[in-house]
Enzyme design. Structure first.
Site, mmCIF file in Angstrom:
data_model
loop_
_atom_site.group_PDB
_atom_site.id
_atom_site.type_symbol
_atom_site.label_atom_id
_atom_site.label_comp_id
_atom_site.label_asym_id
_atom_site.label_seq_id
_atom_site.Cartn_x
_atom_site.Cartn_y
_atom_site.Cartn_z
ATOM 1 N N GLU A 147 4.096 75.830 21.672
ATOM 2 C CA GLU A 147 3.981 77.219 22.151
ATOM 3 C C GLU A 147 3.965 78.253 21.028
ATOM 4 O OE1 GLU A 147 7.013 77.642 25.165
ATOM 5 O OE2 GLU A 147 6.320 75.881 26.238
ATOM 6 N N GLU A 253 2.593 67.897 30.156
ATOM 7 C CA GLU A 253 3.711 68.350 31.011
ATOM 8 C C GLU A 253 3.233 68.704 32.420
ATOM 9 O OE1 GLU A 253 6.084 71.379 29.094
ATOM 10 O OE2 GLU A 253 5.712 70.557 27.110
HETATM 11 O O1 G3I Z 1 22.963 70.344 29.673
HETATM 12 C C1 G3I Z 1 23.427 71.633 30.126
HETATM 13 C C2 G3I Z 1 24.598 71.477 31.053
HETATM 14 O O2 G3I Z 1 25.669 70.914 30.341
HETATM 15 C C3 G3I Z 1 24.976 72.858 31.616
HETATM 16 O O3 G3I Z 1 26.007 72.706 32.544
HETATM 17 C C4 G3I Z 1 23.765 73.494 32.294
HETATM 18 C C5 G3I Z 1 24.053 74.900 32.794
HETATM 19 O O4 G3I Z 1 22.874 75.677 32.878
HETATM 20 O O5 G3I Z 1 22.721 73.579 31.342
HETATM 21 C C6 G3I Z 1 22.294 72.320 30.860
HETATM 22 O O6 G3I Z 1 21.247 72.495 29.943
HETATM 23 C C7 G3I Z 1 20.006 72.888 30.492
HETATM 24 C C8 G3I Z 1 18.986 71.827 30.115
HETATM 25 O O7 G3I Z 1 17.705 72.243 30.549
HETATM 26 C C9 G3I Z 1 19.295 70.452 30.719
HETATM 27 O O8 G3I Z 1 19.317 70.519 32.114
HETATM 28 C C10 G3I Z 1 19.616 74.230 29.895
HETATM 29 O O9 G3I Z 1 20.489 75.241 30.386
HETATM 30 C C11 G3I Z 1 18.193 74.568 30.280
HETATM 31 O O10 G3I Z 1 17.779 75.735 29.553
HETATM 32 C C12 G3I Z 1 17.270 73.420 29.902
HETATM 33 O O11 G3I Z 1 15.972 73.733 30.327
HETATM 34 C C13 G3I Z 1 14.907 72.970 29.766
HETATM 35 C C14 G3I Z 1 13.885 73.933 29.149
HETATM 36 O O12 G3I Z 1 12.753 73.202 28.704
HETATM 37 C C15 G3I Z 1 14.478 74.675 27.951
HETATM 38 O O13 G3I Z 1 14.824 73.782 26.906
HETATM 39 C C16 G3I Z 1 14.259 72.167 30.886
HETATM 40 O O14 G3I Z 1 15.175 71.150 31.335
HETATM 41 C C17 G3I Z 1 12.971 71.511 30.393
HETATM 42 O O15 G3I Z 1 12.276 70.928 31.487
HETATM 43 C C18 G3I Z 1 12.071 72.567 29.756
HETATM 44 O O16 G3I Z 1 10.910 71.927 29.255
HETATM 45 C C19 G3I Z 1 9.922 72.770 28.697
HETATM 46 C C20 G3I Z 1 9.228 72.005 27.591
HETATM 47 O O17 G3I Z 1 10.172 71.541 26.650
HETATM 48 C C21 G3I Z 1 8.175 72.881 26.899
HETATM 49 N N1 G3I Z 1 7.231 73.405 27.853
HETATM 50 C C22 G3I Z 1 7.814 74.086 29.002
HETATM 51 C C23 G3I Z 1 8.824 73.183 29.712
HETATM 52 C C24 G3I Z 1 9.371 73.838 30.936
HETATM 53 O O18 G3I Z 1 10.096 74.992 30.586
#
Ligand code: G3I
Length: 355
Positions: A147, A253
């Site tokens: 991105e 994705e």
């Molecule tokens: O692991 C913690 C957990 O301990 C906590 O209780 C909880 C509370 O919100 O958060 C958890 O972490 C989250 C993590 O996902 C795992 O579930 C983060 O808050 C959350 O921000 C994170 O989101 C991920 C996001 O990328 C940001 O990194 C999504 O799972 C993931 O699907 C998403 O993937 C991205 C690709 O990497 C790039 N392209 C877009 C795509 C979708 O946004």
């Protein structure tokens, strides 16, 4: 023959088939491209998810555990254990592993950016060298940068901490460090909305510039986070433009959301479409199946497309149930119980009549 009968039966509503009674995705498309899924390590210990992975998928991507803030929350201290679980599962089951992602503005820990330009560049190169070396021989393709193109007209590069610290050259530094660490892995630039003309133009300008500078870039990852009502034509165009440069294509994705939200929903969670809850209108699942069918028909036309991954295994676990707002969303090919949806049948069987 057996599947033909299954297809005919499926025209009748409410006739469900288990994921092991239908053709395997990785076999249906295996002659053309790998079929992958993004996963969290905990899913490997969920019997439904593990069974779906083994039967239908030939590639894995770490949904989160290979991102910089997870691998190196503090400078020089690496936590490879969760990602290594994925490596072992992929190896044990003859699957390929995509690396996601060495550099992304959303998951860039603050420690990278302490000090002057030279220090920041050195940290970036050190991190990439360490991580690519750790996964050498296991990760066959890396999303080196994720991105980096701007969403704003008239602006090429996203204004990220990386851009502000190093200017556009940070992309080149990342690719060169990855190539030096592993000459055999394939290096990708990954982006969303490449199917939209404006974004694609900015993105492809960056790609062409990298090529001109001789940056070691092997391919382009198209995220294809799309939604019902969208068209597959933009994806076709994006794959073609990349192919014309002699690069490999991956769809990295893929998912098809039920909702079409305004920008405000993504920016500050206002104006989001109302939650369908447990009453998802069946007509939406039909539209979803149709778009999935059109997308896979496009995918099959492109010999440069070597991998298609969905962003999740089944509707039981998808980022879209939390983003851009907390809401029921069912964007994948398998339902919340792991059973194949109309979308699944629509892609594997051209004779399947979408209800
Ligand atoms: O692991 C913690 C957990 O301990 C906590 O209780 C909880 C509370 O919100 O958060 C958890 O972490 C989250 C993590 O996902 C795992 O579930 C983060 O808050 C959350 O921000 C994170 O989101 C991920 C996001 O990328 C940001 O990194 C999504 O799972 C993931 O699907 C998403 O993937 C991205 C690709 O990497 C790039 N392209 C877009 C795509 C979708 O946004």
């Amino acid at each position: 023959m057996r599947y033909l009968i299954v297809s005919l039966l499926l025209v009748a509503p409410h006739v469900a088939f288990a994921a092991n009674e239908v053709p395997a995705l990785k076999e249906v498309f295996g002659a053309k491209f790998l079929v992958g899924a993004a996963i969290e390590p905990a899913q490997l210990r969920n019997p439904t998810d593990a069974a779906l992975l083994k039967r239908h998928f030939s590639s894995l991507t770490a949904e989160n555990v290979m991102k910089p803030h997870r691998l190196a929350p503090r400078e020089g201290e690496y936590n490879f254990a969760p990602a290594d679980e994925l490596v072992r599962f992929a190896r044990a089951n003859g699957m390929r592993l995509r690396g996601h992602t060495l550099l992304w503005h959303r998951n860039a820990p603050a420690w990278f950016f302490v000090g002057d330009r030279e220090q920041v560049r050195k940290r970036l190169e050190r991190y990439i060298t360490d991580v690519v070396t750790h996964f050498k021989g296991e990760v066959y393709a890396w999303d080196v940068v994720n991105e980096v193109a701007s969403d704003n007209a008239g602006e090429l590069y996203r204004q990220t901490p990386w851009f502000l610290a190093l200017g556009p050259d940070y992309i080149e530094y990342a690719f060169r460090a990855a190539r030096a660490a592993d000459p055999d892995t394939q290096l990708f630039i990954n982006e969303y909305d490449t199917e939209e003309a404006d974004k694609r133009e900015r993105f492809m300008t960056i790609v062409r510039d990298l090529r001109k500078k001789g940056v070691p870039l092997d391919g382009v990852g198209h995220q294809v986070h799309t939604r019902i009502g969208a068209s597959a034509a933009g994806v076709d165009r994006a794959l073609r433009e990349v192919a014309e440069l002699g690069l490999t294509n991956h769809v990295t994705e893929l998912d098809v959301s039920l909702y079409h939200d305004p920008g405000s929903c993504w920016e500050n969670e206002t104006g989001c479409q109302r939650d369908y809850g447990s009453a998802v209108p069946p007509a939406l699942l039909s539209q979803q199946a149709l778009l999935y069918r059109q997308l896979f028909a496009v995918f099959e036309k492109h010999p440069t497309l070597k991998s298609v991954s969905t962003w999740g295994i089944s509707d039981a676990h998808t980022w879209l149930s939390r983003f851009p707002t907390k809401r029921t969303n069912v964007p994948l090919l398998f339902d919340q119980a792991g059973a194949p949806k109309a979308a699944f049948h629509a892609v594997v069987d051209p004779a399947f009549a979408i209800p």
